[in-house]
Design a protein around this motif. Sequence first.
Motif, PDB file in Angstrom:
ATOM      1  N   VAL A  35     -10.422  -2.380  -9.196  1.00 14.74           N
ATOM      2  CA  VAL A  35      -9.155  -2.417  -8.463  1.00 14.74           C
ATOM      3  C   VAL A  35      -8.827  -1.039  -7.890  1.00 14.74           C
ATOM      4  O   VAL A  35      -8.441  -0.911  -6.719  1.00 14.74           O
ATOM      5  N   TYR A  36      -9.007   0.001  -8.685  1.00 14.08           N
ATOM      6  CA  TYR A  36      -8.719   1.371  -8.231  1.00 14.08           C
ATOM      7  C   TYR A  36      -9.603   1.747  -7.047  1.00 14.08           C
ATOM      8  O   TYR A  36      -9.122   2.265  -6.035  1.00 14.08           O
ATOM      9  N   GLY A  38     -11.199  -0.253  -4.986  1.00 18.35           N
ATOM     10  CA  GLY A  38     -10.835  -1.098  -3.845  1.00 18.35           C
ATOM     11  C   GLY A  38      -9.589  -0.591  -3.139  1.00 18.35           C
ATOM     12  O   GLY A  38      -9.549  -0.520  -1.907  1.00 18.35           O
ATOM     13  N   CYS A  39      -8.576  -0.228  -3.904  1.00 18.79           N
ATOM     14  CA  CYS A  39      -7.334   0.319  -3.314  1.00 18.79           C
ATOM     15  C   CYS A  39      -7.605   1.630  -2.598  1.00 18.79           C
ATOM     16  O   CYS A  39      -7.059   1.880  -1.514  1.00 18.79           O
ATOM     17  N   SER A  40      -8.430   2.490  -3.184  1.00 17.42           N
ATOM     18  CA  SER A  40      -8.759   3.777  -2.560  1.00 17.42           C
ATOM     19  C   SER A  40      -9.482   3.577  -1.234  1.00 17.42           C
ATOM     20  O   SER A  40      -9.180   4.247  -0.245  1.00 17.42           O
ATOM     21  N   TYR A  42      -9.382   0.886   0.708  1.00 22.89           N
ATOM     22  CA  TYR A  42      -8.432   0.289   1.651  1.00 22.89           C
ATOM     23  C   TYR A  42      -7.504   1.354   2.238  1.00 22.89           C
ATOM     24  O   TYR A  42      -7.275   1.405   3.436  1.00 22.89           O
ATOM     25  N   ARG A  43      -6.969   2.220   1.364  1.00 23.43           N
ATOM     26  CA  ARG A  43      -6.060   3.271   1.811  1.00 23.43           C
ATOM     27  C   ARG A  43      -6.762   4.232   2.764  1.00 23.43           C
ATOM     28  O   ARG A  43      -6.222   4.612   3.793  1.00 23.43           O
ATOM     29  N   ASN A  46      -7.275   2.780   6.246  1.00 21.25           N
ATOM     30  CA  ASN A  46      -6.049   2.571   7.016  1.00 21.25           C
ATOM     31  C   ASN A  46      -5.273   3.849   7.287  1.00 21.25           C
ATOM     32  O   ASN A  46      -4.233   3.802   7.928  1.00 21.25           O
ATOM     33  N   GLU A  47      -5.750   4.983   6.786  1.00 21.95           N
ATOM     34  CA  GLU A  47      -5.074   6.254   7.060  1.00 21.95           C
ATOM     35  C   GLU A  47      -5.305   6.683   8.499  1.00 21.95           C
ATOM     36  O   GLU A  47      -6.395   6.534   9.040  1.00 21.95           O
ATOM     37  N   ASN A  80       1.178   5.294   7.364  1.00 21.67           N
ATOM     38  CA  ASN A  80      -0.231   5.675   7.229  1.00 21.67           C
ATOM     39  C   ASN A  80      -0.608   6.933   8.021  1.00 21.67           C
ATOM     40  O   ASN A  80      -1.752   7.353   8.003  1.00 21.67           O
TER      41      ASN A  80
END
Length: 198
Positions: A35-36, A38-40, A42-43, A46-47, A80
């Motif tokens: 999860v961590y 994947g979130c990293s 994704y972020r 999108n930055e 973002n």
Amino acid sequence: MREKMKGMTLIQKIDYLWTYYKIWLLVPVVIGCVVYVGCSIYRAQNENVLVNTVIVGSTLQTTDKVEQEIKDYMKKDKKNDVVTLQTNIPDDNMGQASTVALSTMVGAETVDVIICPKNVYDHFSGQQAGAIPMKEILGGNIEKYGDIVREDAIVVNSSKFMKEKLGVPYDEVYMFVVANAPHEEGAAKFVQYVLDNL
């Protein structure tokens, strides 16, 4: 299981759980890591990085307020949109630590603007990476700034703004845009922001 564990010491309980239930203890850890990551990812995808600036030897403890001010100056207010001021490169007279760190960032094309003392400018603007001519960065505005604008750098002496806002501890400050800057438009706006505040 409770009955078995009742008479055990803490070490024995941990050993018992690890021996018989290690797979169930590892599952939440693995899920958390996935999860961590994947979130990293994704972020990061999108930055919208506007500019990444390195301030060599900066004394700033926190950069959040200045980064927000730069975003406001650029009229970028989306969640973002990111302005990064890196203040973790020491002014160690071109010692190994700072040279390797800066060389890595320049080589990886992750830095746009470098604010530094003359010895760092001499090393990185010439042989290492090169710098974009200020005429390309400032366009027709170049004449109004006078002699602080050199061919490929801005050179400022004893600037209150540089000391107080950006944490620059040295008197003669060189600012240049690296030739392989990935965010040249944002770098130009950052240079303009600094010039407008001098």
